[in-house]
Design a protein around this motif. Sequence first.
Motif, PDB file in Angstrom:
ATOM      1  N   ARG A  39     -34.283  -0.857   3.035  1.00 51.40           N
ATOM      2  CA  ARG A  39     -34.730  -1.859   3.984  1.00 51.40           C
ATOM      3  C   ARG A  39     -33.625  -2.856   4.286  1.00 51.40           C
ATOM      4  O   ARG A  39     -32.776  -3.131   3.445  1.00 51.40           O
ATOM      5  N   ILE A  40     -33.679  -3.413   5.487  1.00 52.48           N
ATOM      6  CA  ILE A  40     -32.726  -4.470   5.839  1.00 52.48           C
ATOM      7  C   ILE A  40     -32.912  -5.670   4.912  1.00 52.48           C
ATOM      8  O   ILE A  40     -31.947  -6.367   4.579  1.00 52.48           O
ATOM      9  N   ALA A  47     -28.476 -15.808   7.720  1.00 48.39           N
ATOM     10  CA  ALA A  47     -27.508 -16.874   7.494  1.00 48.39           C
ATOM     11  C   ALA A  47     -28.195 -18.237   7.542  1.00 48.39           C
ATOM     12  O   ALA A  47     -29.007 -18.501   8.423  1.00 48.39           O
ATOM     13  N   GLY A  48     -27.863 -19.092   6.597  1.00 47.34           N
ATOM     14  CA  GLY A  48     -28.435 -20.432   6.527  1.00 47.34           C
ATOM     15  C   GLY A  48     -29.690 -20.532   5.707  1.00 47.34           C
ATOM     16  O   GLY A  48     -30.084 -21.643   5.331  1.00 47.34           O
ATOM     17  N   LEU A 202     -29.880 -15.019  15.652  1.00 46.26           N
ATOM     18  CA  LEU A 202     -29.752 -15.197  14.211  1.00 46.26           C
ATOM     19  C   LEU A 202     -28.640 -14.283  13.718  1.00 46.26           C
ATOM     20  O   LEU A 202     -28.262 -13.322  14.388  1.00 46.26           O
ATOM     21  N   VAL A 203     -28.106 -14.591  12.542  1.00 49.55           N
ATOM     22  CA  VAL A 203     -27.015 -13.816  11.957  1.00 49.55           C
ATOM     23  C   VAL A 203     -27.478 -13.252  10.631  1.00 49.55           C
ATOM     24  O   VAL A 203     -27.988 -13.979   9.775  1.00 49.55           O
ATOM     25  N   LEU A 204     -27.321 -11.946  10.475  1.00 48.82           N
ATOM     26  CA  LEU A 204     -27.633 -11.265   9.227  1.00 48.82           C
ATOM     27  C   LEU A 204     -26.344 -11.051   8.446  1.00 48.82           C
ATOM     28  O   LEU A 204     -25.389 -10.468   8.976  1.00 48.82           O
ATOM     29  N   ASN A 205     -26.310 -11.516   7.206  1.00 51.96           N
ATOM     30  CA  ASN A 205     -25.139 -11.365   6.342  1.00 51.96           C
ATOM     31  C   ASN A 205     -25.423 -10.304   5.282  1.00 51.96           C
ATOM     32  O   ASN A 205     -26.394 -10.416   4.525  1.00 51.96           O
ATOM     33  N   LEU A 206     -24.590  -9.269   5.250  1.00 48.17           N
ATOM     34  CA  LEU A 206     -24.753  -8.214   4.265  1.00 48.17           C
ATOM     35  C   LEU A 206     -24.420  -8.743   2.872  1.00 48.17           C
ATOM     36  O   LEU A 206     -23.499  -9.546   2.693  1.00 48.17           O
ATOM     37  N   ILE A 238     -23.885  -9.577  11.285  1.00 47.74           N
ATOM     38  CA  ILE A 238     -24.406  -8.957  12.505  1.00 47.74           C
ATOM     39  C   ILE A 238     -25.195 -10.022  13.255  1.00 47.74           C
ATOM     40  O   ILE A 238     -26.112 -10.635  12.685  1.00 47.74           O
ATOM     41  N   ARG A 239     -24.847 -10.256  14.497  1.00 45.40           N
ATOM     42  CA  ARG A 239     -25.544 -11.235  15.323  1.00 45.40           C
ATOM     43  C   ARG A 239     -26.638 -10.532  16.106  1.00 45.40           C
ATOM     44  O   ARG A 239     -26.399  -9.518  16.772  1.00 45.40           O
TER      45      ARG A 239
END
Length: 381
Positions: A39-40, A47-48, A202-206, A238-239
Amino acid sequence: MQPEKVVTFDRKFIALLRCTGLVVLMSAAQLTTIAQAERIKDLASVAGVRSNPLVGYGLVIGLNGTGDQNTSYTSQSLKSMLKRFGVVLPAGTTPKPKNIAAIMVSASLPPFAKPGQRIDITVSSVANAKSLRGGTLLMTPLRGVDGRVYAVAQGNLVVGGFGIDAKDGSSITVNVPSVGRIPGGASVEVAAPTPFAGKPYLVLNLHRADFTTAERLSETINAFIGKGSAVPIDASSIRVQAPQSSGPKVAFISTLENLTLEPGEAPARVIINSRTGTVVISQHVRVMPAAVSHGSLTVTIQSQDQVSQPNPLSNGQTVVVPKTNIKVEQPSSRMFLFQPGVLLDEIVRAVNQVGAAPGDLVAILEALKEAGALRAELVVI
């Protein structure tokens, strides 16, 4: 992004949520065929959205003679506290109570924590208090990195360790009695700022930076929402276009984090723990053609004391004569050959056949790396 595009995206998203019962089932059926899909939610974080450390200084009272001994700042803290309550000690008076300890309180403020909610705290002695068992923490403000008070702590401590001292100087200690916890011991006073609402993305940070995973994650989101919705920024971020208001954004993230994908495989690495001798070899480690010979030399020294008796009616004396036996064992060295492109299981099998210990395995891997036969990154921790 222009405002009219944001509004259009919100409408598309609302329409998508209305038919999510069908879309999610179809996507789930397609993604379940992927081997080792994750899952993601388990691969990345928004982020944040993070916790914030808090720290504070205070006093623990009510100890049974196990508090600080002859500590100046503990006495100073007690005098300052009493002064706030209208109790002024005579000049030159230095209180030395043994039932008080100076402590530091640490806590973590969760994201989106609101005023009035309770958080757990850890209380640790900063002086020479022997034990905090049975103590009560007085009201202690907890501050963030910016110096602002975000929570207030107070309550009775739960201490898992204890210590006992005898008059003859002997003592016994179980666990650490100078540290305790208070579940729900702090009340949140101010919510930590979180850049969640107000932005049309939103920004997803791995959790682990990887170009392949970043690309696959953006492709998965684009296949679910629409082309161009997700754009990888770098190997770890990933934005993603998202609704601007808080309500739809929460539902949007809830849908995203349950999408699954197959992350990129980790690079070939050999991890060596120099302290414990632990060796971990990843899946894609390869060995080029190489011949390895492994042998060891064992030296055993035994010393025995023997008694030398003199002959009868002689003037000799009985003496102790040491006798030392030295034994050297050198087993025949065994050589094994690595063929081109050897896999992980073959490496382990070959090393086990010669009886190499973890320390010997480290030496073999380092030698293969120096010879240019080990196709992997050698990491020593």
